[in-house]
Design a protein around this motif. Structure first.
Motif, PDB file in Angstrom:
ATOM      1  N   THR A  67     -39.131  64.164  -5.797  1.00 29.04           N
ATOM      2  CA  THR A  67     -39.330  65.610  -5.895  1.00 29.04           C
ATOM      3  C   THR A  67     -40.792  65.939  -6.196  1.00 29.04           C
ATOM      4  O   THR A  67     -41.511  65.165  -6.830  1.00 29.04           O
ATOM      5  CB  THR A  67     -38.437  66.235  -6.989  1.00 29.04           C
ATOM      6  OG1 THR A  67     -38.822  65.707  -8.255  1.00 29.04           O
ATOM      7  CG2 THR A  67     -36.974  65.980  -6.717  1.00 29.04           C
ATOM      8  N   ALA A  69     -42.177  67.951  -8.269  1.00 30.20           N
ATOM      9  CA  ALA A  69     -42.544  68.001  -9.686  1.00 30.20           C
ATOM     10  C   ALA A  69     -42.825  66.612 -10.253  1.00 30.20           C
ATOM     11  O   ALA A  69     -43.563  66.474 -11.227  1.00 30.20           O
ATOM     12  CB  ALA A  69     -41.450  68.690 -10.493  1.00 30.20           C
ATOM     13  N   ARG A  70     -42.244  65.564  -9.631  1.00 31.70           N
ATOM     14  CA  ARG A  70     -42.478  64.203 -10.116  1.00 31.70           C
ATOM     15  C   ARG A  70     -43.693  63.550  -9.451  1.00 31.70           C
ATOM     16  O   ARG A  70     -44.072  62.443  -9.830  1.00 31.70           O
ATOM     17  CB  ARG A  70     -41.219  63.366  -9.907  1.00 31.70           C
ATOM     18  CG  ARG A  70     -40.099  63.867 -10.804  1.00 31.70           C
ATOM     19  CD  ARG A  70     -38.791  63.117 -10.775  1.00 31.70           C
ATOM     20  NE  ARG A  70     -38.650  62.002  -9.899  1.00 31.70           N
ATOM     21  CZ  ARG A  70     -37.671  61.855  -8.994  1.00 31.70           C
ATOM     22  NH1 ARG A  70     -36.773  62.807  -8.834  1.00 31.70           N
ATOM     23  NH2 ARG A  70     -37.587  60.777  -8.253  1.00 31.70           N
ATOM     24  N   HIS A 145     -41.284  75.136 -10.212  1.00 33.66           N
ATOM     25  CA  HIS A 145     -41.421  74.222 -11.349  1.00 33.66           C
ATOM     26  C   HIS A 145     -42.893  74.150 -11.773  1.00 33.66           C
ATOM     27  O   HIS A 145     -43.782  74.008 -10.925  1.00 33.66           O
ATOM     28  CB  HIS A 145     -40.911  72.833 -10.956  1.00 33.66           C
ATOM     29  CG  HIS A 145     -40.703  71.933 -12.126  1.00 33.66           C
ATOM     30  ND1 HIS A 145     -41.758  71.344 -12.812  1.00 33.66           N
ATOM     31  CD2 HIS A 145     -39.571  71.514 -12.744  1.00 33.66           C
ATOM     32  CE1 HIS A 145     -41.282  70.601 -13.796  1.00 33.66           C
ATOM     33  NE2 HIS A 145     -39.955  70.692 -13.779  1.00 33.66           N
ATOM     34  N   ARG A 147     -44.631  71.827 -12.988  1.00 33.88           N
ATOM     35  CA  ARG A 147     -45.321  70.570 -12.649  1.00 33.88           C
ATOM     36  C   ARG A 147     -45.403  70.337 -11.144  1.00 33.88           C
ATOM     37  O   ARG A 147     -45.976  69.363 -10.703  1.00 33.88           O
ATOM     38  CB  ARG A 147     -44.629  69.393 -13.321  1.00 33.88           C
ATOM     39  CG  ARG A 147     -44.822  69.453 -14.819  1.00 33.88           C
ATOM     40  CD  ARG A 147     -44.967  68.189 -15.589  1.00 33.88           C
ATOM     41  NE  ARG A 147     -45.139  66.943 -14.935  1.00 33.88           N
ATOM     42  CZ  ARG A 147     -46.307  66.270 -14.854  1.00 33.88           C
ATOM     43  NH1 ARG A 147     -47.398  66.793 -15.343  1.00 33.88           N
ATOM     44  NH2 ARG A 147     -46.355  65.097 -14.293  1.00 33.88           N
ATOM     45  N   ASN A 148     -44.835  71.224 -10.356  1.00 31.49           N
ATOM     46  CA  ASN A 148     -44.955  71.114  -8.910  1.00 31.49           C
ATOM     47  C   ASN A 148     -46.424  71.345  -8.543  1.00 31.49           C
ATOM     48  O   ASN A 148     -47.016  72.349  -8.953  1.00 31.49           O
ATOM     49  CB  ASN A 148     -44.065  72.182  -8.243  1.00 31.49           C
ATOM     50  CG  ASN A 148     -44.035  72.091  -6.739  1.00 31.49           C
ATOM     51  OD1 ASN A 148     -44.979  71.664  -6.097  1.00 31.49           O
ATOM     52  ND2 ASN A 148     -42.939  72.529  -6.165  1.00 31.49           N
TER      53      ASN A 148
END
Length: 194
Positions: A67, A69-70, A145, A147-148
């Motif tokens: 994803t 965000a990760r 998100h 962190r995206n």
């Protein structure tokens, strides 16, 4: 400036990141190997508009989907450079929603940029339906998100979720000319005057 590449590992998966420096608008394709046509679209539109592009691909026959965000900046020096240089990001993704096979979802944290970019994409109607209302975009495709990477540049950005027909032509990962032209027009609207 010339194109730079970097090999990175994210959660055990190997990636090649390719950065082509340009202006303060950035086109990002985090899942180019999984979401066919997104990498090609990012690079072609960036080249036309003098924008910056960053494309992630995975060597090998079975790419994994991590994803957005990760795929945080600490994994990749080129992503860190991209986020520091770019003012607003257009992050290109692919969706396979059988309930919305012609929908282009226009998400991301910068809603004024999303509306502006969507105005450039309106020429794609009625073949494609533009969905800009976040409440009508599936939650997993909204690109909100914190962190995206689409939201980590100074002015955040726009996450475009494109169906297969808007990013590929037949079996090839060649974006349709009509979509390239429309997206380039939208990106030009986001580009600050010199």
């Amino acid at each position: 400036m010339e194109q730079r590449t970097e090999r990175v590992e994210i959660e055990g998966a190997g990636f090649v990141a390719r950065l082509t420096p340009g202006g303060r608008v950035g086109l990002l394709a985090l899942h180019a190997s999984n979401e066919g046509g997104t990498g090609e679209l990012a690079e072609e539109v960036a080249g036309r508009c003098g924008a910056t592009s960053l494309v992630f691909t995975q060597p090998g026959p079975r790419p994994v989907h991590i994803t957005s965000a990760r795929m945080a900046a600490e994994h990749c020096a080129l992503l860190t450079d991209f986020l520091a240089h770019v003012r607003v990001t257009v992050s290109l993704h692919g969706h396979m929603r059988s309930t919305a096979p012609a929908a282009i979802f226009v998400g991301g944290g910068n809603r004024s940029a999303a509306r502006l970019l969507a105005s450039g994409l309106r020429v794609l109607q009625p073949e494609f339906q533009l969905v800009t209302d976040l409440a009508k975009i599936p939650a997993a495709l909204r690109g909100l998100h914190p962190r995206n990477p689409v939201n980590l540049t100074r002015d955040a950005g726009v996450q475009l979720e494109l169906p297969p027909a808007a990013r590929t032509t037949g079996a090839a990962d060649v974006p349709p000319r009509r979509v390239v032209d429309a997206l380039a027009e939208g990106v030009r609207m986001l580009t600050p005057p010199r």
